[in-house]
Each structure stands twice: as structure tokens, then as C-alpha cells.
Scaffold this motif. Structure first.
Motif, PDB file in Angstrom:
ATOM      1  N   LEU A  64      33.069 -11.589  44.684  1.00  0.00           N
ATOM      2  CA  LEU A  64      32.709 -10.116  44.403  1.00  0.00           C
ATOM      3  C   LEU A  64      31.696  -9.607  43.398  1.00  0.00           C
ATOM      4  CD1 LEU A  64      36.613  -9.353  43.719  1.00  0.00           C
ATOM      5  CD2 LEU A  64      35.331  -9.067  45.791  1.00  0.00           C
ATOM      6  N   PRO A  65      31.254  -8.587  43.438  1.00  0.00           N
ATOM      7  CA  PRO A  65      30.183  -8.174  42.607  1.00  0.00           C
ATOM      8  C   PRO A  65      30.476  -8.349  41.048  1.00  0.00           C
ATOM      9  CG  PRO A  65      31.203  -5.990  43.550  1.00  0.00           C
ATOM     10  CD  PRO A  65      31.779  -7.238  44.292  1.00  0.00           C
ATOM     11  N   VAL A  66      29.551  -8.403  40.222  1.00  0.00           N
ATOM     12  CA  VAL A  66      30.008  -8.289  38.863  1.00  0.00           C
ATOM     13  C   VAL A  66      30.206  -7.074  38.033  1.00  0.00           C
ATOM     14  CG1 VAL A  66      28.660  -8.794  36.518  1.00  0.00           C
ATOM     15  CG2 VAL A  66      28.213 -10.312  38.559  1.00  0.00           C
ATOM     16  N   SER A  67      29.831  -6.008  38.919  1.00  0.00           N
ATOM     17  CA  SER A  67      30.070  -4.635  38.250  1.00  0.00           C
ATOM     18  C   SER A  67      30.063  -3.569  39.409  1.00  0.00           C
ATOM     19  CB  SER A  67      29.499  -4.438  36.957  1.00  0.00           C
ATOM     20  OG  SER A  67      28.185  -4.331  37.042  1.00  0.00           O
ATOM     21  N   PHE A  68      30.477  -2.439  39.407  1.00  0.00           N
ATOM     22  CA  PHE A  68      30.051  -1.089  40.062  1.00  0.00           C
ATOM     23  C   PHE A  68      29.294  -0.201  39.402  1.00  0.00           C
ATOM     24  CE2 PHE A  68      34.344  -2.977  41.901  1.00  0.00           C
ATOM     25  CZ  PHE A  68      33.815  -2.935  43.190  1.00  0.00           C
ATOM     26  N   ASP A  69      28.325   0.316  40.215  1.00  0.00           N
ATOM     27  CA  ASP A  69      27.859   1.293  39.416  1.00  0.00           C
ATOM     28  C   ASP A  69      28.218   2.531  40.039  1.00  0.00           C
ATOM     29  OD1 ASP A  69      25.802   3.256  38.762  1.00  0.00           O
ATOM     30  OD2 ASP A  69      23.989   2.113  39.745  1.00  0.00           O
ATOM     31  N   THR A  70      28.798   3.297  38.965  1.00  0.00           N
ATOM     32  CA  THR A  70      29.673   4.600  39.355  1.00  0.00           C
ATOM     33  C   THR A  70      28.771   5.639  38.801  1.00  0.00           C
ATOM     34  OG1 THR A  70      30.941   4.352  37.347  1.00  0.00           O
ATOM     35  CG2 THR A  70      31.786   3.411  39.417  1.00  0.00           C
TER      36      THR A  70
END
Length: 342
Positions: A55-61
Motif C-alpha cells: 500500500l502507499p505510504v500516504s494519500f494526497d487529498t
């Protein structure tokens, strides 16, 4: 079914474990599938079970995040209905109303810009077809009303393919529909089938497709002489995650997209297995169009072009959903069976 944005369909089921009946609010908004098929399970397609991916480290929201752009294919655009080509735009219904469900379709940090994997897919398809994406957020039930009335040309909102829906709509598939088993971070549990939940305490939403799968798995365990899982019910997602954290339950089965987002953003759980939303056959999520509109074929071709050039993979990777990638888009494949006649 399938945020399931997507919705987990509610169905009448026979409950085999004690616990407070509850509704998972987020899962209830996830609409990937219709009613499940017969209780007696046919041979399981191996693709109905899956494994987690990195999974990605974080999401850009943020509202300013760069969206993956599609490559225009005039030869595919030429197969669109003439009226759609002439309009220059694709009107897309998206179930992101009321803030939506991340990472499917929801509101960016500016509280107004629609973002999410469904929104990205909508723009990707429109790019390939040389059209302007006109994404309009609405409620789940209004997606279908909008397609029926002609307000929306397509709906891209984690709608699962079902035999019942295919009687009225056409589908062009673009993702697998999966549910995910979440466990406390660091757990050694791995779930690939009924034997792996034997004797475990598993939380699930009452009346959901996830519950129907667990009931079917418990029947399989009992026939094999194994202890069934104890199904546990709470009123909302917060309670499920508190129970996981405290060790009161071993697993929580919910929609894979929301589980993925929770794992990344909360950092306290991990996905230890996935199962098809249409178990025991692979569940598929599709772009929904009015039956006979002539849109499903060109849209499927557009998705296949995006798969071939890698832009499709980038969209799913951006939202941590590579485990739901399809090798090819299909028009109206086999979907969730109709309920057995009583």
C-alpha cells in the motif's frame, strides 16, 4: 455491495452468531453488489480469493493534486454514439455526495473538489475518448434515477456487476470488487478461505454481503467438522476498530477500498486477506450505462487502452487499489447471481 462511491447491499440472511445487530455506516454506503446467490456454494473460483498488495505510504487529498491524464484515441472516440461525440463531454454520475467515501469518491481538503479513484477513472475514460469529463456528485439511489432519466450518460461509482442489474443496464468493467479482512497491526493471521476464520471472532455489518460470505464460510466449516467463526456486530466503524485494537475481535470484514484507506491513514491495522464481493465467483465493478445506449463498448475499449499504456495502473496505484486491477475490461460479464427462488 462491489462504497460500494460503492454501497454494500443489504440482504436478508440467517445469523449464526450472537451479537448486537448493527449497520456499518460507511459500508452501507458502498454499493458494489446486489443480493447474493444461493446459500449452497458452487465451486470457488480461485480469483474470488486474493492477497494484499503493498500500500502507499500516504494519500494526497489536496485539491491541487495532479490527476493521471489519459491518452486520446480518436479511433475509439469514433465508435461513440454521434450525439455524444457532438456534445464533446461525458456526463458522469458519481456517488460522492455528502463528503463521499474515501478513497472511492470524496471531497478534497478544500471541502469542494471531487477526488478519489472513481473520479480519476471518470477523467481517464473521458480523456481517452477525447471528451470533457462532467462529474456530478449525487446520492447512491439518484445514480440509477439519473441514468434512467438521461441526466447522466454513465455512472462511475463502484457499482458491482449483477445479473439483475444487467437486465436494465450495460457495464464496462474496470475494477474487481473485493472485501478485506482487517486485523490488528502485527497480526500473524492470514485469511484465504473458511478454515482460516475457524474459531475466530470476526466483526461484520449486519445484513451485508460480507455477512453472507461469512455465513457461507461458517457452513463450510461446520460441514468439515471445524468450529465456526463467531460473528460480532457493532453499530459503527469506530466501534469495530476499537474492538480490533483492544483484542475483543480477531478480524473485521469490510469493503476493501475503505479498509485500504483506513490501514494507510490510521496505521493501526493491516489487511490479511481479501475475498470477492460476489464470492464464490469474482466480483467486478463497472461503468454503468443505460442498456442499449451504445456507450459500454467504447468505454470498455477506452479502459483497455488505458490498461495497455499504463495510465490505468497509475490511477489504481495512486489510491492503493492495485489489488483490484483487472487485466482487461469486459462488457457485461457474468455478475453476482440472482437470489435462489424460494
Amino acid at each position: 455491495m462491489t462504497t460500494s462511491t460503492s454501497r454494500t447491499s443489504r440482504i436478508p440472511t440467517r445469523r449464526t452468531a450472537l451479537g448486537a445487530a448493527g449497520i456499518i455506516v460507511a459500508a452501507a454506503l458502498l454499493g458494489a453488489c446486489a443480493d447474493p446467490g444461493p446459500t449452497a456454494a458452487p465451486t470457488v473460483d480461485p480469483k474470488a480469493l486474493g492477497d494484499s498488495k503493498v500500500l502507499p505510504v500516504s494519500f494526497d487529498t489536496s485539491a491541487s493534486a495532479t490527476r493521471v491524464a489519459g491518452v486520446a484515441h480518436p479511433e475509439i472516440a469514433a465508435t461513440l454514439p454521434a450525439a455524444v461525440r457532438a456534445s464533446g463531454r461525458l456526463v458522469i454520475g458519481s456517488g460522492g455526495a455528502g463528503g463521499g467515501i474515501p478513497p472511492l469518491a470524496f471531497t478534497a481538503d478544500d471541502n469542494k473538489t471531487p477526488i478519489g479513484v472513481e473520479v480519476d477513472v471518470a477523467h481517464l475514460v473521458a480523456d481517452v475518448l477525447g471528451l470533457q469529463a462532467d462529474v456530478q456528485t449525487t446520492s447512491w439511489e439518484n445514480l440509477f434515477i439519473g441514468i434512467d432519466s438521461g441526466k447522466y450518460q454513465v455512472a462511475i461509482s463502484n457499482v458491482g456487476v449483477s445479473e439483475e442489474r444487467k437486465e436494465k443496464y450495460d457495464f464496462a468493467t474496470y475494477r474487481l470488487g473485493l472485501h478485506a479482512f482487517e486485523a490488528k497491526k502485527g497480526s500473524a493471521l492470514v485469511v484465504r478461505g473458511p478454515a482460516d476464520i475457524s474459531g475466530k471472532r470476526v466483526a461484520v455489518g449486519s445484513g451485508t454481503l460480507q455477512e453472507a460470505i461469512l455465513l457461507r464460510w461458517n457452513e463450510a466449516n461446520e460441514k468439515a467438522g471445524r468450529a465456526p467463526a463467531e460473528l460480532v456486530y457493532y453499530q459503527g466503524t469506530t466501534e469495530y476498530y476499537l474492538a480490533l485494537d483492544s483484542g475483543r475481535i480477531d478480524l473485521y470484514l469490510g469493503p476493501n477500498p475503505t479498509a485500504t484507506y483506513h490501514v494507510v491513514t490510521a496505521g493501526k491495522t493491516q489487511i490479511v486477506g481479501t475475498v470477492s464481493s460476489s464470492y464464490p465467483i469474482p466480483g467486478k465493478v463497472g461503468v454503468l450505462t443505460k442498456k442499449g445506449s451504445g456507450l459500454a463498448g467504447p468505454i470498455s475499449a477506452a479502459i483497455n487502452a488505458a490498461i495497455a499504456d499504463g495510465t490505468y495502473g497509475k490511477v489504481l496505484a495512486r489510491w492503493g487499489l492495485t489489488t483490484e486491477a483487472v487485466p482487461a475490461s469486459e462488457v457485461n460479464p457474468a455478475g453476482l447471481p440472482k437470489p435462489a427462488a424460494k
